[in-house]
Scaffold this active site. Structure first.
Site, PDB file in Angstrom:
ATOM      1  CD  GLU A   1      -2.607   1.473   2.498  1.00 12.64           C
ATOM      2  OE1 GLU A   1      -2.240   0.886   3.532  1.00 12.64           O
ATOM      3  OE2 GLU A   1      -3.538   2.290   2.483  1.00 12.64           O
TER       4      GLU A   1
ATOM      5  NE  ARG B   1       4.553  -7.829  10.564  1.00 13.45           N
ATOM      6  CZ  ARG B   1       3.470  -7.239  10.052  1.00 13.45           C
ATOM      7  NH1 ARG B   1       2.284  -7.551  10.509  1.00 13.45           N
ATOM      8  NH2 ARG B   1       3.574  -6.326   9.132  1.00 13.45           N
TER       9      ARG B   1
ATOM     10  CE  LYS C   1       3.200   0.064   4.972  1.00 12.22           C
ATOM     11  NZ  LYS C   1       2.664   0.264   3.599  1.00 12.22           N
TER      12      LYS C   1
END
Length: 554
Positions: free
Chosen positions: A33, A257, A267
RNA sequence: UGGGUUAUGGUGUAAAGGUAGCACUACAGUUUUUGGUACUGUCUGUCUAGGUUCGAAUCCUAGUAACCCUACCA
């Protein structure tokens, strides 16, 4: 030949699929994104997705998941493309979920026609309330009873801009009693009168992640859609939508992850560090971002090697930052030019060396590289050495310079310390030494063996440089698990600046792509803040330091 | 008495009923004109309790722990 490496669980799935003839070729995608810069966690995903396609003869698309115009920007799109390229990967197609807005709208219409989606006028609070909790079933409201025709008209009106933000949503009609919250009639479209970085003002309704991601995968014939563990509960919805829409059956697989000690990988939090000026920007060398690591002097090779070493599995993990450093050192050791730089100088005068005399010493650029060649380093009567390389009363096992003790000056002569000169405050201002002319590097006939070798710079030829030393950004090993706010754990000493260090002249012609090892100091690269007048170097990583360990022990 | 996922040395990751291996770290040594590099060696592990089996990290039963799921974010 090399032993065959064991497969990770995704490779096993792919090899099975290929063996069964389920696919001829695999297609993967990297779907960021564009609402922030890429970090090393993304690097793991990039290496996985692109690596799989490369290994099994397929292709990988770069697809921006740009369905939320309020957080996404072109700046991020550009940085992401740059970072993926820098890491060494080529995408088959540059694509955007926003390319599919019309197709997605048609998919939604298809669902409405089948009676599998409805327009809900409830407020978000009401929807949350009716949704129930993980342990209590939700309830359907009266809007779920609207006819397909009515829903179709309402949805068209939503698109046409008839309704304000938040007044209506389109929901998939699945199961309000499901133990999976995501199946309790999930919202698939919302109204957002917002300017999109690519589609501008063409749309005022935008699909939600779950109604964009899987559908985009399907449109692109993605065979293996790889994401992280938190999307596991989304998979039933992913599959449900593909089944009901009767479109290409992409499949989703989830891996754990990446987490690294003393780092944050969110983020949202990284953005906070940037906007609140805890760091100089997304590419601050202390950041775990790809751009930060690039500026720090890490190489794409070392990051890829790291991603290979950490493996791919489904369990939560916290990788030692030391492993990343190991990979960086391993590569930099092979490629970097050796240079001498004195950080904290003390003057050393060689009393039996002729005043005004200058010898050009030959010193290897890289002992790991036979063809690396030499550079010349000027040697003269007055030198700088590192203050910590002298001890007036040496500790045991200290084999650097001390009164009466001998050391070699790297690529030059063996010297002996004869005298120590101090100022009125007792501070050492000068070391007076004598050299052994017959001990010159390359032609040493002295027969002497000394234990210590020091780096040095000729005073008259020294080039001033600023040095930036970086340490971990956080003081907590597991920042996410630490009590309280993550910002409480910011390391106040993560950046240390040495305003004036003295470098050998060969460094004056440095440029951004060169990698250096400052002998006995660490690996360094030129920073982009450098100017023609001022050299600035970043420390990428220290050298392993056995002496520091020895000192620590006592 | 909601559902899902995962448990192997300090940290990661292999072993598909048959010698618990590899990497990093740590420690000890050899080499060295970088206390770097390279090389050699050492330590430490199958979540717990039962069971099946000649044999279990792997299969079965019951527990335990961690993480994820109640955004008109992705």
């Amino acid at each position: 030949m090399s032993e065959e490496k064991s497969l990770n669980f995704i490779e096993e799935i792919i090899e099975n699929d290929l063996a069964e003839g389920k696919y001829d070729k695999i297609v993967t995608r990297f779907p960021p994104e564009p609402n922030g810069y890429l970090h090393v966690g993304h690097a793991k995903s990039i290496c996985l997705n692109f690596g799989l396609a490369k290994k099994y003869g397929g292709k990988t698309n770069l697809r921006f998941d740009d369905t939320n115009p309020s957080t996404e920007e072109t700046e991020y799109v550009d940085s992401i493309k740059e970072d993926v390229k820098w890491l060494g990967f080529e995408w088959a197609n540059e694509l955007y979920a926003s390319d599919y807005f019309e197709a997605l709208y048609q998919f939604a219409t298809a669902l409405i026609k089948k009676g599998l989606a409805y327009v809900d006028d409830s407020t978000s609070d009401e929807i949350a309330e009716q949704k129930g909790t993980p342990s209590a079933a939700g309830k359907r409201n009266q809007y779920a009873d609207r006819t397909a025709e009515e829903n179709q008209i309402l949805f068209e009106e939503m698109r046409a801009g008839r309704y304000p933000d938040g007044s209506k949503v389109l929901r998939a009609k699945i199961d309000m009693a499901s133990s999976n919250m995501l199946l309790r009639d999930p919202i698939i479209y919302r109204i957002k009168h917002a300017h999109h970085h690519r589609t501008g003002d063409d749309w005022c309704i935008y699909p939600m992640y779950d109604f964009a991601h899987g559908q985009s995968d399907s449109i692109e014939n993605i065979t293996h859609s790889i994401c992280t563990l938190e999307f596991i509960p989304h998979r039933p919805l992913y599959d449900w939508l593909i089944e009901k829409l009767e479109i290409f059956p992409s499949h989703q697989y989830e891996f754990a992850r990446l987490n690294i000690t003393y780092c944050i990988m969110s983020k949202r939090k990284l953005l906070q560090l940037v906007t609140e000026n805890f760091v100089s920007g997304w590419d601050d060398p202390r950041m775990p971002t790809i751009s930060g690591m690039r500026r720090r002097g890490f190489t794409p090779e070392s990051i890829r090697e790291f991603c290979d070493k950490i493996g791919v599995a489904k369990r939560e993990n916290l990788i030692d930052f030391g492993l990343l450093e190991f990979c960086v050192r391993e590569h930099l050791n092979r490629i970097s030019f050796r240079r001498m730089v004195v950080f904290d100088p003390v003057k050393l005068v060689i009393t039996n060396y002729e005043e005004g005399r200058v010898e050009m010493m030959q010193s290897e650029n890289n002992p790991e590289d036979e063809n690396g060649g030499n550079r010349e380093v000027p040697f003269s009567r007055e030198l700088y050495i590192e203050r910590e390389d002298f001890m007036e009363t040496p500790a045991k096992k200290y084999f650097r310079l001390a009164p009466g003790q001998m050391v070699r000056l790297k690529s030059a002569y063996i010297i002996k310390c004869d005298d120590v000169i101090k100022d009125s405050a007792g501070e050492i201002v000068e070391l007076r030494c004598s050299y052994l002319p017959e001990s010159k590097s390359g032609g040493d006939s002295s027969g002497l063996k000394v234990k210590g070798t020091l780096h040095w710079v000729s005073v008259a030829h020294a080039v001033a440089a600023e040095i930036r030393l970086y340490d971990r950004l956080f003081t907590a090993e597991n920042v996410d698990a630490a009590e309280g706010d993550f910002k409480d754990y910011i390391n106040p000493y993560s950046l240390q600046v040495i305003q004036t260090a003295f470098a050998e002249p060969a460094l004056s012609g440095s440029n951004l792509i060169d990698r250096y090892q400052f002998i006995r100091k660490g690996y360094f690269c030129l920073d982009k803040d450098s100017t023609a007048e001022k050299l600035i170097f970043n420390r990428s990583v220290t050298l392993k330091d056995a002496w520091a360990k020895e000192v620590k022990k006592s």
